[in-house]
Design a protein around this motif. Sequence first.
Motif, mmCIF file in Angstrom:
data_model
loop_
_atom_site.group_PDB
_atom_site.id
_atom_site.type_symbol
_atom_site.label_atom_id
_atom_site.label_comp_id
_atom_site.label_asym_id
_atom_site.label_seq_id
_atom_site.Cartn_x
_atom_site.Cartn_y
_atom_site.Cartn_z
ATOM 1 N N LEU A 128 2.835 27.733 -95.144
ATOM 2 C CA LEU A 128 2.259 27.177 -93.919
ATOM 3 C C LEU A 128 2.484 25.668 -93.839
ATOM 4 O O LEU A 128 2.903 25.145 -92.799
ATOM 5 N N GLY A 131 6.124 24.891 -93.026
ATOM 6 C CA GLY A 131 6.446 25.090 -91.617
ATOM 7 C C GLY A 131 5.930 23.969 -90.737
ATOM 8 O O GLY A 131 6.613 23.524 -89.809
ATOM 9 N N SER A 293 1.246 23.834 -82.753
ATOM 10 C CA SER A 293 1.772 24.612 -83.878
ATOM 11 C C SER A 293 0.882 25.799 -84.206
ATOM 12 O O SER A 293 -0.292 25.638 -84.548
ATOM 13 N N ASP A 294 1.443 26.985 -84.117
ATOM 14 C CA ASP A 294 0.718 28.187 -84.518
ATOM 15 C C ASP A 294 0.346 28.132 -85.998
ATOM 16 O O ASP A 294 -0.735 28.577 -86.397
ATOM 17 N N LYS A 295 1.250 27.589 -86.801
ATOM 18 C CA LYS A 295 0.992 27.535 -88.239
ATOM 19 C C LYS A 295 -0.189 26.605 -88.548
ATOM 20 O O LYS A 295 -0.956 26.862 -89.480
ATOM 21 N N GLU A 298 -3.234 28.509 -87.784
ATOM 22 C CA GLU A 298 -3.465 29.487 -88.846
ATOM 23 C C GLU A 298 -4.058 28.821 -90.080
ATOM 24 O O GLU A 298 -4.972 29.359 -90.718
ATOM 25 N N GLU A 320 -2.908 35.970 -90.355
ATOM 26 C CA GLU A 320 -2.634 35.450 -89.021
ATOM 27 C C GLU A 320 -2.806 36.521 -87.961
ATOM 28 O O GLU A 320 -2.464 37.689 -88.160
ATOM 29 N N ASP A 326 5.125 33.254 -83.170
ATOM 30 C CA ASP A 326 5.591 31.971 -83.699
ATOM 31 C C ASP A 326 6.656 31.406 -82.790
ATOM 32 O O ASP A 326 7.636 32.063 -82.463
ATOM 33 N N ASP A 330 9.861 26.399 -87.376
ATOM 34 C CA ASP A 330 10.474 26.234 -88.681
ATOM 35 C C ASP A 330 11.628 27.195 -88.845
ATOM 36 O O ASP A 330 12.137 27.342 -89.919
#
Length: 330
Positions: A128, A131, A293-295, A298, A320, A326, A330
């Motif tokens: 994570l 990314g 950012s989704d990461k 998360e 997640e 995503d 990344d």
Amino acid sequence: MPKIYLGEAIRLVLKTLPIVWVRLASYLVLGVGLGIYAGLFFGIGWLLMKLWAPLGVIIFIAAVGGAFWIVDLAGKYWFHLLRAAHTAVMTEFITTGSGPATGQLEYGRKQVMSRFVDTSILFGVGLLVGGITKFVVRTFTRIVSILPVPGVDSLGKFLERVAILSTTYVDEAILSRAYAKREQNVWAVAKDGVVLYAQAWKPILANAVVLALLSYAEFVIFLLILGLPALAIGAAAPNLGPALGIGVLIGAWMLKLALSDAISLAATLLAYHGATATMEPNQEWVAKLDGASDKFRELGRKAAASVGSVGRTAAEVPTEDPSITDPGFD
């Protein structure tokens, strides 16, 4: 121009020589294994080419792919944990001014496992964070502004690629906050560490980029150091030429991974802790990253889920949300 911590990094690495020797020995074993592997499969390929040329080429391609797989597998497990232990020991020296003189590898291993409990959490947090740092480089920065070198646009793209590759050192620096802060909720400390990186990215990434470039220059130096005697031996025994060439390439690359990468990591740790020592996470940057950012979202969810439940395995921490896609940062 941001400060480049080359001298300080070399001194820091020298303080951790017990782990450096383990790194050298580990990469020596890997290098010898790769040499035996290459000799075996290239020999088989050469014999098969005598029977049918395309078959030899197929064996050669498969052997190269297998070598990359071996290196990747070793990197994900033993060398990943070794680098994490080395990071923990260097962080101790950076943040407290002292560290263990003996038993450094065991000390570093205990520091890693006391924070991350098991390797799956270490890998999960690392993925994570990796990314998100790549996202910060690609989206919020212009790499040319870090190292202002006159040139065409392709130079900027080249520098950006180097910066992306160098984020492996930045990832370790962010995770090193868990050792510096004696923090058990590694998801939360990683989230704060990413935010601090976004706030102070220039000196940190500049170090990572410069030292990554230097490490490749050092690879060329290692090639020359190993290559000159190999040329002399090859002149006396021409039949050994191909084997010597492969050995020189493998040996130089192993030395780069063992020594040059350790110095690059040390410099990035010094730059990160130096730049962020007096900082607190800025909520504006939290909002920026959370919205982009989704990461990062998360990471925030896992940090919240881990409050009061430190010590659970990675499988017990909510994963997640599959409904979130995503965006491919990344």
